[in-house]
Design a protein around this motif. Structure first.
Motif, PDB file in Angstrom:
ATOM      1  N   ALA A  33     -43.012 -28.521 -16.364  1.00  0.00           N
ATOM      2  CA  ALA A  33     -42.344 -27.407 -17.044  1.00  0.00           C
ATOM      3  C   ALA A  33     -40.828 -27.487 -16.841  1.00  0.00           C
ATOM      4  O   ALA A  33     -40.048 -27.199 -17.753  1.00  0.00           O
ATOM      5  N   LEU A  34     -40.417 -27.876 -15.638  1.00  0.00           N
ATOM      6  CA  LEU A  34     -38.998 -28.053 -15.372  1.00  0.00           C
ATOM      7  C   LEU A  34     -38.436 -29.190 -16.215  1.00  0.00           C
ATOM      8  O   LEU A  34     -37.398 -29.046 -16.866  1.00  0.00           O
ATOM      9  N   ALA A  35     -39.124 -30.320 -16.218  1.00  0.00           N
ATOM     10  CA  ALA A  35     -38.638 -31.480 -16.975  1.00  0.00           C
ATOM     11  C   ALA A  35     -38.505 -31.161 -18.461  1.00  0.00           C
ATOM     12  O   ALA A  35     -37.562 -31.591 -19.121  1.00  0.00           O
ATOM     13  N   ALA A  86     -33.984 -18.168 -16.006  1.00  0.00           N
ATOM     14  CA  ALA A  86     -34.528 -19.480 -16.324  1.00  0.00           C
ATOM     15  C   ALA A  86     -33.858 -20.099 -17.534  1.00  0.00           C
ATOM     16  O   ALA A  86     -33.454 -19.425 -18.468  1.00  0.00           O
ATOM     17  N   ALA A  87     -33.741 -21.448 -17.496  1.00  0.00           N
ATOM     18  CA  ALA A  87     -33.118 -22.173 -18.587  1.00  0.00           C
ATOM     19  C   ALA A  87     -34.113 -22.410 -19.702  1.00  0.00           C
ATOM     20  O   ALA A  87     -35.310 -22.496 -19.485  1.00  0.00           O
ATOM     21  N   SER A  88     -33.624 -22.519 -20.913  1.00  0.00           N
ATOM     22  CA  SER A  88     -34.423 -22.993 -22.033  1.00  0.00           C
ATOM     23  C   SER A  88     -33.972 -24.408 -22.344  1.00  0.00           C
ATOM     24  O   SER A  88     -33.075 -24.939 -21.705  1.00  0.00           O
ATOM     25  N   ARG A  89     -34.602 -25.024 -23.351  1.00  0.00           N
ATOM     26  CA  ARG A  89     -34.224 -26.395 -23.689  1.00  0.00           C
ATOM     27  C   ARG A  89     -32.799 -26.475 -24.206  1.00  0.00           C
ATOM     28  O   ARG A  89     -32.212 -27.543 -24.233  1.00  0.00           O
ATOM     29  N   ARG A 253     -30.178 -23.349  -8.603  1.00  0.00           N
ATOM     30  CA  ARG A 253     -31.396 -23.101  -7.854  1.00  0.00           C
ATOM     31  C   ARG A 253     -32.568 -23.672  -8.644  1.00  0.00           C
ATOM     32  O   ARG A 253     -32.676 -23.455  -9.856  1.00  0.00           O
ATOM     33  N   LEU A 254     -33.455 -24.336  -7.977  1.00  0.00           N
ATOM     34  CA  LEU A 254     -34.668 -24.822  -8.621  1.00  0.00           C
ATOM     35  C   LEU A 254     -35.479 -23.649  -9.182  1.00  0.00           C
ATOM     36  O   LEU A 254     -36.089 -23.746 -10.247  1.00  0.00           O
ATOM     37  N   SER A 255     -35.461 -22.520  -8.494  1.00  0.00           N
ATOM     38  CA  SER A 255     -36.239 -21.350  -8.907  1.00  0.00           C
ATOM     39  C   SER A 255     -35.752 -20.735 -10.202  1.00  0.00           C
ATOM     40  O   SER A 255     -36.449 -19.880 -10.780  1.00  0.00           O
ATOM     41  N   ASP A 256     -34.576 -21.129 -10.679  1.00  0.00           N
ATOM     42  CA  ASP A 256     -34.048 -20.579 -11.934  1.00  0.00           C
ATOM     43  C   ASP A 256     -34.567 -21.321 -13.162  1.00  0.00           C
ATOM     44  O   ASP A 256     -34.199 -20.981 -14.288  1.00  0.00           O
ATOM     45  N   PHE A 257     -35.413 -22.330 -12.952  1.00  0.00           N
ATOM     46  CA  PHE A 257     -35.980 -23.086 -14.052  1.00  0.00           C
ATOM     47  C   PHE A 257     -37.481 -22.833 -14.129  1.00  0.00           C
ATOM     48  O   PHE A 257     -38.133 -22.582 -13.112  1.00  0.00           O
ATOM     49  N   PRO A 258     -38.061 -22.945 -15.332  1.00  0.00           N
ATOM     50  CA  PRO A 258     -39.528 -22.868 -15.428  1.00  0.00           C
ATOM     51  C   PRO A 258     -40.179 -23.927 -14.547  1.00  0.00           C
ATOM     52  O   PRO A 258     -39.739 -25.075 -14.518  1.00  0.00           O
ATOM     53  N   GLY A 259     -41.162 -23.538 -13.788  1.00  0.00           N
ATOM     54  CA  GLY A 259     -41.844 -24.465 -12.890  1.00  0.00           C
ATOM     55  C   GLY A 259     -41.122 -24.662 -11.582  1.00  0.00           C
ATOM     56  O   GLY A 259     -41.603 -25.406 -10.723  1.00  0.00           O
TER      57      GLY A 259
END
Length: 260
Positions: A33-35, A86-89, A253-259
């Protein structure tokens, strides 16, 4: 890179890469999901220039009790509700302030090239030979641990195979990256450091650009190295190397991205 036991380009004075064993895979793939969520284009570097003009130091911000970026006094990102911001594409979340500093790299993600690979460590060089990831694990990349880690000031060198005798390898699509693309490194401290591709170079293996690859900058940089050019079937080796140069753009932060 192809062919066990074959040497490829010099990576430092007198250093060559040997397609052989490594220390064992220490990282793991990033969450899919992050990738998928990472934009192809990197965020603009601090100050909008190629050489980052650092925002304020995270420790100084924390000492004032400034919650922007959510960093602690040690520079380690504070905990936040998973998925917040969270980021989007097509966009990036709010970046953290200050310099990333040292942390163990876990995974490499290059959205345009379809790379989501565990990072293992290679080096230091023994008798002028730097190990590359083994061909039987051509889905991983190797970080030269004798140099800076991704996120520390200076050049972090990461190597991977282009293909093997049985098919494509981790950097099969690396020749398709372009200037401005994102190169992201997931780290063990719960952060993601993002670099912006500044240039792509193809160089003959007998004329590897050591001074450019290992040039020390006063900010974090990354170099992705693989094989390229014509494949010499008689020597079972590619004639060139492909080098992707990237400069620090931002960290999160890793937590700010999906997954995350």
């Amino acid at each position: 890179m192809r062919g066990a036991g074959r040497t490829v380009p010099a990576l430092g004075l007198g250093i060559v890469l040997l397609v052989a064993g490594c220390r064992g895979v220490t990282g793991e793939e990033a969450d899919p999901a992050l990738a998928r969520s990472l934009p192809i284009a990197a965020p603009a570097p601090p100050g909008g220039s190629a050489a980052p003009a650092w925002p304020e130091d995270s420790a100084a911000a924390a000492s004032r009790g400034d919650s922007t970026g959510g960093s602690t006094a040690s520079g380690t990102p504070g905990r936040q509700k998973k998925g917040a911001g969270a980021a989007s594409r097509s966009r990036w979340p709010a970046p953290l302030p200050g310099r990333p500093g040292p942390a163990e790299p876990v995974a490499l993600v290059v959205p345009r090239a379809g790379v989501n690979a565990p990072i293992t460590w290679i080096g230091p060089a023994r008798d002028g030979v730097l190990d590359a990831p083994p061909l039987w694990r051509a889905d991983v990349v190797g970080w030269d641990r004798s140099g800076p880690a991704p996120g520390e000031d200076g050049p972090a060198v990461v190597v991977g195979h282009l293909d093997t005798r049985t098919g494509p390898a981790v950097f099969a699509r690396l020749p398709g990256v372009a200037r401005g693309d994102a190169v992201a490194v997931v780290r063990s401290d719960g952060t993601v450091v993002v670099f912006r591709v500044s240039s792509i170079e193809r160089a003959r293996k007998d004329a590897f650009p050591v001074s450019r690859v290992y040039r020390v900058r006063p900010y974090p940089t990354i170099r992705l190295v693989t094989c390229g050019g014509r494949y010499d079937r008689e020597r079972q080796s590619y004639e060139d190397n492909l080098i992707v140069y990237g400069d620090f753009a931002a960290w999160y932060r890793l937590s700010d991205f999906p997954g995350g």
